[in-house]
Enzyme design. Sequence first.
Site, PDB file in Angstrom:
ATOM      1  N   GLY A  47       0.869  -1.178   0.000  1.00 22.44           N
ATOM      2  CA  GLY A  47       0.000   0.000   0.000  1.00 22.44           C
ATOM      3  C   GLY A  47       0.898   1.217   0.000  1.00 22.44           C
ATOM      4  O   GLY A  47       1.797   1.321  -0.831  1.00 22.44           O
ATOM      5  N   GLU A  48       0.706   2.069   0.969  1.00 21.14           N
ATOM      6  CA  GLU A  48       1.525   3.282   1.043  1.00 21.14           C
ATOM      7  C   GLU A  48       2.094   3.350   2.464  1.00 21.14           C
ATOM      8  O   GLU A  48       1.365   3.546   3.432  1.00 21.14           O
ATOM      9  CB  GLU A  48       0.656   4.491   0.702  1.00 21.14           C
ATOM     10  CG  GLU A  48       1.361   5.545  -0.112  1.00 21.14           C
ATOM     11  CD  GLU A  48       2.284   6.380   0.740  1.00 21.14           C
ATOM     12  OE1 GLU A  48       3.328   6.848   0.233  1.00 21.14           O
ATOM     13  OE2 GLU A  48       1.980   6.572   1.933  1.00 21.14           O
ATOM     14  N   SER A  49       3.404   3.187   2.561  1.00 21.09           N
ATOM     15  CA  SER A  49       4.012   3.009   3.886  1.00 21.09           C
ATOM     16  C   SER A  49       3.833   4.237   4.786  1.00 21.09           C
ATOM     17  O   SER A  49       3.599   4.092   5.987  1.00 21.09           O
ATOM     18  CB  SER A  49       5.494   2.663   3.739  1.00 21.09           C
ATOM     19  OG  SER A  49       6.149   3.603   2.916  1.00 21.09           O
ATOM     20  N   CYS A  79       6.097  -5.343   0.320  1.00 21.91           N
ATOM     21  CA  CYS A  79       6.248  -4.032  -0.311  1.00 21.91           C
ATOM     22  C   CYS A  79       6.179  -2.896   0.711  1.00 21.91           C
ATOM     23  O   CYS A  79       7.149  -2.691   1.431  1.00 21.91           O
ATOM     24  CB  CYS A  79       5.220  -3.896  -1.435  1.00 21.91           C
ATOM     25  SG  CYS A  79       5.695  -2.654  -2.625  1.00 21.91           S
ATOM     26  N   ARG A 106      13.208   3.178  -1.107  1.00 25.41           N
ATOM     27  CA  ARG A 106      11.799   3.320  -1.428  1.00 25.41           C
ATOM     28  C   ARG A 106      11.604   3.718  -2.894  1.00 25.41           C
ATOM     29  O   ARG A 106      12.418   4.468  -3.429  1.00 25.41           O
ATOM     30  CB  ARG A 106      11.258   4.420  -0.524  1.00 25.41           C
ATOM     31  CG  ARG A 106       9.806   4.482  -0.475  1.00 25.41           C
ATOM     32  CD  ARG A 106       9.344   5.508   0.535  1.00 25.41           C
ATOM     33  NE  ARG A 106       7.902   5.544   0.468  1.00 25.41           N
ATOM     34  CZ  ARG A 106       7.170   6.564   0.832  1.00 25.41           C
ATOM     35  NH1 ARG A 106       7.734   7.632   1.329  1.00 25.41           N
ATOM     36  NH2 ARG A 106       5.866   6.515   0.703  1.00 25.41           N
ATOM     37  N   ILE A 132       5.188  -3.373  -7.653  1.00 28.63           N
ATOM     38  CA  ILE A 132       4.412  -2.152  -7.897  1.00 28.63           C
ATOM     39  C   ILE A 132       5.039  -1.006  -7.096  1.00 28.63           C
ATOM     40  O   ILE A 132       5.000  -1.015  -5.866  1.00 28.63           O
ATOM     41  CB  ILE A 132       2.935  -2.333  -7.475  1.00 28.63           C
ATOM     42  CG1 ILE A 132       2.309  -3.511  -8.232  1.00 28.63           C
ATOM     43  CG2 ILE A 132       2.135  -1.057  -7.734  1.00 28.63           C
ATOM     44  CD1 ILE A 132       0.938  -3.903  -7.740  1.00 28.63           C
ATOM     45  N   ARG A 133       5.612  -0.061  -7.807  1.00 28.10           N
ATOM     46  CA  ARG A 133       6.331   1.053  -7.141  1.00 28.10           C
ATOM     47  C   ARG A 133       7.099   0.529  -5.926  1.00 28.10           C
ATOM     48  O   ARG A 133       6.967   1.006  -4.796  1.00 28.10           O
ATOM     49  CB  ARG A 133       5.362   2.186  -6.758  1.00 28.10           C
ATOM     50  CG  ARG A 133       4.697   2.725  -7.994  1.00 28.10           C
ATOM     51  CD  ARG A 133       4.272   4.157  -8.080  1.00 28.10           C
ATOM     52  NE  ARG A 133       4.733   5.128  -7.134  1.00 28.10           N
ATOM     53  CZ  ARG A 133       5.766   5.958  -7.323  1.00 28.10           C
ATOM     54  NH1 ARG A 133       6.485   5.882  -8.416  1.00 28.10           N
ATOM     55  NH2 ARG A 133       6.058   6.862  -6.437  1.00 28.10           N
ATOM     56  N   HIS A 168       4.839  -8.521  -4.518  1.00 31.13           N
ATOM     57  CA  HIS A 168       3.506  -8.836  -3.981  1.00 31.13           C
ATOM     58  C   HIS A 168       3.118 -10.276  -4.307  1.00 31.13           C
ATOM     59  O   HIS A 168       2.464 -10.500  -5.332  1.00 31.13           O
ATOM     60  CB  HIS A 168       2.453  -7.935  -4.633  1.00 31.13           C
ATOM     61  CG  HIS A 168       2.502  -6.512  -4.206  1.00 31.13           C
ATOM     62  ND1 HIS A 168       1.745  -6.005  -3.184  1.00 31.13           N
ATOM     63  CD2 HIS A 168       3.215  -5.471  -4.687  1.00 31.13           C
ATOM     64  CE1 HIS A 168       1.976  -4.721  -3.039  1.00 31.13           C
ATOM     65  NE2 HIS A 168       2.869  -4.366  -3.945  1.00 31.13           N
ATOM     66  N   GLU A 170       0.837 -11.893  -3.044  1.00 28.07           N
ATOM     67  CA  GLU A 170      -0.628 -12.002  -2.936  1.00 28.07           C
ATOM     68  C   GLU A 170      -1.332 -11.600  -4.233  1.00 28.07           C
ATOM     69  O   GLU A 170      -2.532 -11.770  -4.360  1.00 28.07           O
ATOM     70  CB  GLU A 170      -1.141 -11.187  -1.735  1.00 28.07           C
ATOM     71  CG  GLU A 170      -1.236  -9.685  -1.924  1.00 28.07           C
ATOM     72  CD  GLU A 170       0.106  -8.948  -1.897  1.00 28.07           C
ATOM     73  OE1 GLU A 170       1.174  -9.594  -1.864  1.00 28.07           O
ATOM     74  OE2 GLU A 170       0.075  -7.710  -1.961  1.00 28.07           O
TER      75      GLU A 170
HETATM   76  N1  GLN Z   1       5.663   2.855  -2.976  1.00 26.61           N
HETATM   77  C1  GLN Z   1       4.976   2.409  -1.788  1.00 26.61           C
HETATM   78  C2  GLN Z   1       5.606   3.035  -0.530  1.00 26.61           C
HETATM   79  O1  GLN Z   1       6.623   3.651  -0.627  1.00 26.61           O
HETATM   80  C3  GLN Z   1       4.973   0.896  -1.688  1.00 26.61           C
HETATM   81  C4  GLN Z   1       4.257   0.310  -2.877  1.00 26.61           C
HETATM   82  C5  GLN Z   1       3.523  -0.957  -2.617  1.00 26.61           C
HETATM   83  O2  GLN Z   1       3.288  -1.358  -1.481  1.00 26.61           O
HETATM   84  N2  GLN Z   1       3.089  -1.564  -3.698  1.00 26.61           N
HETATM   85  O3  GLN Z   1       5.070   2.893   0.516  1.00 26.61           O
END
Ligand code: GLN
Length: 192
Positions: A47-49, A79, A106, A132-133, A168, A170
């Site tokens: 997600g987004e840390s 991630c 990151r 993903i990113r 990921h 999952e």
């Molecule tokens: N780019 C996100 C972060 O810095 C991590 C991306 C992800 O969990 N798919 O938190």
Amino acid sequence: MKIGVLCLQGAFIEHINILNNLGIETFEIRQKKDIQKHFDGIILPGGESTTMGKLLKELDIFDMLVEKIKNNIPVFGTCAGLLLLAKKIDNDHRTHLATLDIIAKRNAYGRQLGSFNTLADFNNKQIPMTFIRAPYVQEVGEGVEILSIVDGKIVAVRQNNQLATAFHPELTNCYDVHNYFIDMVKNNMKHI
Ligand code: GLN
């Protein structure tokens, strides 16, 4: 066996679905009273840390989660979950739970290559990986085992009962990494 999944933000449903497909009971961690209950392992999703780290503090889950990890509950971060666990993030002044002895980078693949799929070894077996990113692991401390390397970058590690992947698992239909984590939880249950 009961595995708690942090459900504040991000790709948590996919983890719950896989665990349920594997016949594992899951438990959603959404607020303080949830983290106080008993469970045998915990998953920190992608997600987004930064957002997740902030929510953990705002909801007053943070301290108890750190305590559980320090007390050796098996934890699996994917991630953003890896970034939550990292002791240091090279290109971010923030750290979060900071229990895993790695330096992570990151959004490490840049904008163009931010998201990609590949096949690579995890613990000596080839599996599909979705990034993903994604971060990668720039440096590991003593006692951190490297489980996957993709294009020369470390993307899966384990330190005692902490497992983290930059990808990921999952989001694929390969359950190997989840099975690996379930074995960690099983082994830990034998010792308590
Ligand atoms: N780019 C996100 C972060 O810095 C991590 C991306 C992800 O969990 N798919 O938190």
